[in-house]
Enzyme design. Structure first.
Site, short mmCIF file in Angstrom:
data_model
loop_
_atom_site.label_atom_id
_atom_site.label_comp_id
_atom_site.label_asym_id
_atom_site.label_seq_id
_atom_site.Cartn_x
_atom_site.Cartn_y
_atom_site.Cartn_z
N LYS A 47 0.84 -1.20 0.00
CA LYS A 47 0.00 0.00 0.00
C LYS A 47 0.87 1.25 0.00
O LYS A 47 0.60 2.22 -0.71
CB LYS A 47 -0.94 -0.01 1.22
CG LYS A 47 -2.06 -1.04 1.08
CD LYS A 47 -2.82 -1.28 2.38
CE LYS A 47 -3.82 -2.42 2.18
NZ LYS A 47 -4.52 -2.80 3.43
N GLN A 49 -4.24 -1.24 9.73
CA GLN A 49 -4.23 -2.58 9.13
C GLN A 49 -4.82 -3.61 10.09
O GLN A 49 -4.41 -3.70 11.25
CB GLN A 49 -2.78 -2.95 8.75
CG GLN A 49 -2.64 -4.26 8.02
CD GLN A 49 -3.29 -4.27 6.64
OE1 GLN A 49 -3.16 -3.30 5.87
NE2 GLN A 49 -4.02 -5.32 6.32
N ASP A 62 -10.54 3.12 4.33
CA ASP A 62 -10.91 1.70 4.21
C ASP A 62 -12.42 1.55 4.03
O ASP A 62 -12.90 0.49 3.62
CB ASP A 62 -10.48 0.93 5.47
CG ASP A 62 -9.25 0.08 5.24
OD1 ASP A 62 -8.99 -0.27 4.07
OD2 ASP A 62 -8.56 -0.23 6.22
#
Ligand code: NAP
Length: 282
Positions: A54, A98, A121
């Site tokens: 990412k 994460q 997200d």
């Protein structure tokens, strides 16, 4: 029949190129680059790989990125304090924590602590609620990336029968909402679903998000169906496999995504799109 490959790697590269030129334009206009903060707690090897990919993608398109690593035994309060600080930081447009988090930290509390406008997200209840109401803002990355893949097939989605195998909060459920918003007729399955192969046989679109290597068999799939494989499963020999028996199903399906190189790169491309969108929301 041999399926056409839905090449997520190539489509994601296209998206990244467009984002890169938009960032160049922003910089030329004297605007700061979009900023993404990635927070990693502990040393889960898979999470480390995802975070690295990412961040690399961010750097490639010219985003400003920060990595915050916290020890596996850090307190929930320390993590929430960091999120608080990032929520207030004007250089940060998107915050990604994460998952999974260590067991002593409550994922829901952490997710809900992120400002909805920085929730790239798309997991915050506010953003999920917007998707439920068909007024999406920041959409969960994996289902969003899959919608882009489906659009790239050029097929009309309206009226198609879609089946989603898996009902997780991050993939299966938002995927169902995306497909419903596109006016597909949806069936959502899980570990207690009866007669799963019979249900899959009815579907024009199959989304496999189970987490079991080679789970979906060719004789379950309707000829010509579009098959999207979300699974990332590490085999004993270290190689990666999806949730679909690719070799057999690709002889039956109309379109199919490979693993790797299908949904994975699209998830990252959607994260970049969301971060750019968050700049406009901020
Ligand atoms: P998850 O939270 O473990 O959910 C798995 C789902 O599969 C659950 O809903 C479970 O049902 C269902 N399931 C398990 N066994 C089943 C069976 N025999 N028949 C029907 N359904 C069954 O997993 P997830 O987070 O959604 O991830 C799924 C897979 O996608 C994993 O391999 C993950 O690594 C991968 N993934 C990939 C990306 C990407 O970018 N490519 C992103 C996210 C996840 P119950 O709810 O009844 O337990």
């Amino acid at each position: 029949m041999t399926a056409q490959i839905l090449d997520g790697k190539a489509i994601a590269a296209d998206i990244r190129e467009n984002i890169q030129s938009e960032v160049r334009q922003m910089l030329a206009n004297g605007q700061p680059p979009p900023g993404l903060a990635v927070v990693l707690v502990g040393e889960n090897p898979a999470s480390q790989v995802y975070v690295r990919n990412k961040r690399l993608a961010c750097e490639q398109v010219g985003f400003y990125s920060q990595l915050h690593t916290l020890a596996a035994d850090c307190t929930q309060e320390a993590l929430l304090a960091l999120i608080e600080q990032l929520n207030k930081d004007p250089a940060i447009n998107g915050i990604l924590v994460q998952l999974p988090l260590p067991q002593h930290i409550d994922e829901e509390t952490v997710t809900e602590h992120i400002l909805p406008a920085k929730d790239v997200d798309g997991f915050h209840p506010y953003n999920i609620g917007r998707l439920v109401l068909r007024r999406p803002l920041l959409r969960p990355c994996t289902p969003k990336g899959i919608m882009t893949l489906l659009q790239r097939t050029g097929q009309q989605l309206e009226g198609q029968d879609a089946i989603i195998i898996g009902q997780s909060n991050i993939v299966g459920r938002p995927m169902a909402l995306e497909l419903l918003a596109a006016r597909c007729t949806i069936t959502v399955c899980h570990s207690r679903t009866k007669d799963l192969p019979d249900k899959i046989r009815q579907a024009d679109i199959v989304i496999a998000a189970v987490g079991r290597a080679h789970f979906v068999q060719d004789y379950w799939v309707k000829p010509g169906a579009t098959v999207i494989d979300v699974g990332i499963n590490r085999l004993d020999d270290g190689s990666l496999a999806g949730d679909v028996d690719f070799d057999a199903v690709s002889k039956k399906a109309g379109w199919i995504t490979p693993v790797p190189g299908g949904v994975g790169p699209m998830t990252i491309a959607s994260l970049l799109e969301n971060t750019l969108q968050a700049v406009k929301l901020g």
